[in-house]
Design an enzyme around this catalytic site. Sequence first.
Site, mmCIF file in Angstrom:
data_model
loop_
_atom_site.group_PDB
_atom_site.id
_atom_site.type_symbol
_atom_site.label_atom_id
_atom_site.label_comp_id
_atom_site.label_asym_id
_atom_site.label_seq_id
_atom_site.Cartn_x
_atom_site.Cartn_y
_atom_site.Cartn_z
ATOM 1 N N SER A 33 0.849 -1.195 0.000
ATOM 2 C CA SER A 33 0.000 0.000 0.000
ATOM 3 C C SER A 33 0.886 1.247 0.000
ATOM 4 O O SER A 33 1.663 1.433 -0.928
ATOM 5 C CB SER A 33 -0.955 -0.042 1.196
ATOM 6 O OG SER A 33 -1.882 1.013 1.126
ATOM 7 N N THR A 34 0.813 2.076 1.048
ATOM 8 C CA THR A 34 1.592 3.318 1.078
ATOM 9 C C THR A 34 3.084 3.018 0.941
ATOM 10 O O THR A 34 3.636 2.233 1.698
ATOM 11 C CB THR A 34 1.343 4.084 2.396
ATOM 12 O OG1 THR A 34 -0.055 4.179 2.597
ATOM 13 C CG2 THR A 34 1.957 5.468 2.358
ATOM 14 N N HIS B 39 -2.720 -0.930 -3.349
ATOM 15 C CA HIS B 39 -3.893 -0.073 -3.124
ATOM 16 C C HIS B 39 -3.743 1.221 -3.931
ATOM 17 O O HIS B 39 -2.859 2.023 -3.653
ATOM 18 C CB HIS B 39 -4.026 0.298 -1.640
ATOM 19 C CG HIS B 39 -4.293 -0.874 -0.755
ATOM 20 N ND1 HIS B 39 -3.958 -0.896 0.576
ATOM 21 C CD2 HIS B 39 -4.880 -2.078 -1.000
ATOM 22 C CE1 HIS B 39 -4.316 -2.048 1.109
ATOM 23 N NE2 HIS B 39 -4.869 -2.782 0.163
ATOM 24 N N MET C 277 -0.098 0.812 5.410
ATOM 25 C CA MET C 277 -0.840 1.050 6.649
ATOM 26 C C MET C 277 -1.850 -0.076 6.860
ATOM 27 O O MET C 277 -2.386 -0.614 5.903
ATOM 28 C CB MET C 277 -1.585 2.383 6.509
ATOM 29 C CG MET C 277 -2.211 2.892 7.766
ATOM 30 S SD MET C 277 -0.934 3.583 8.821
ATOM 31 C CE MET C 277 -1.916 4.059 10.226
ATOM 32 N N ASP D 272 -4.208 -5.256 5.908
ATOM 33 C CA ASP D 272 -4.702 -5.977 4.735
ATOM 34 C C ASP D 272 -3.638 -6.985 4.282
ATOM 35 O O ASP D 272 -2.463 -6.658 4.179
ATOM 36 C CB ASP D 272 -5.022 -5.005 3.595
ATOM 37 C CG ASP D 272 -5.707 -5.688 2.417
ATOM 38 O OD1 ASP D 272 -6.341 -6.734 2.625
ATOM 39 O OD2 ASP D 272 -5.613 -5.164 1.292
#
Length: 349
Positions: free
Chosen positions: A166-167, A193, A288, A291
């Site tokens: 993600s991030t 994401h 973050m 998931d």
Amino acid sequence: MSIRVLVVDDSAFIRKIVTDILSEDPYINVLDIARNGREALDKIKLLSPDVVTLDVEMPVMDGLECLKEIMNVKPVPVIMVSSLTTEGANATIKALELGAIDFIAKPRNIFDVGNEKVKKEIIEKIKIAKNSIVRPSSSFVHYTRSEKKKVINSQKLKHIVAIGTSTGGPRALQQVIPPIPGNIPAAFVVVQHMPQGFTKSLAARLDSMSELNVKEAEDGDIITSGYAYIAPGSYHMVFQKESNTGQIVIRLNKNAPEGGHRPSVNVMMSSLADTGQNNIIGVIMTGMGADGCEGLKRLKTDNGAHIIAQDEKSCVVYGMPKAAVQAGIVDKVIALNDISNEIIRKVGV
């Protein structure tokens, strides 16, 4: 302790809306605004903000030029504000390469910027950025097309490598995918994401650096050695094993988001577990939240997968790998720049 933000945009309307949104949160303080990159650099030196929101397209000095200067002179967490165009998406991928932490996509209808979903996203990303690690571009190995030639891969599919991030992920993927040899007897499936449109630009950028063929996944793609498939934004990526051929086919769906995410790492990993395949390598990287953790548990328990987690030191945000490590399902915790070597070692290229 408030988060001090500098808002940079050439549109007075966007500056006003972003300032109003951020000012609604008691923990965020908008220090000042800037109308272009040159003005932003002066104010960053003067005010030392905790986080900067930076428009991609501006006069005098655009967002990319400004970002390069920020990373050279005074690295600070930057969130890009991008238009939902192909050019905007390509520039955003470049900005993430240069060291931006994340981005916010401007809605197609500019008046939607103030809606609750967008407000929540902007505030959440500012808070994540404040606690993230800024890594200047110079700390990464850079891969270019001239180094990487596409190779014909006639290898039988022996392994599937499933990556969730993600991030900080777009930049992390540039350290993992390009070093992989194109003749590897493995395929890669990736959930990053990201909203629709941006995953296509990400896939194209990774493809230009890699021997692997990297593409945005399409419904009906047959998983093949030497390919990496990136789940398109706004779609879950799942798998269907053909009973007559044993081939694994990608299916995309618009089922409800899971844990707020579509694509979701958990959905991808759990679906891969359902295929009954062994020889799966699960990789969980910067991001973050948690998931991927539940899906990796299933891959570990049901398929005997080898699980790799990115270490805290090399993550922009140590959330998703931390959840997997705490769940006790990780076989190897390693630095970002060692992940491709670990994959190659496990696959036995």
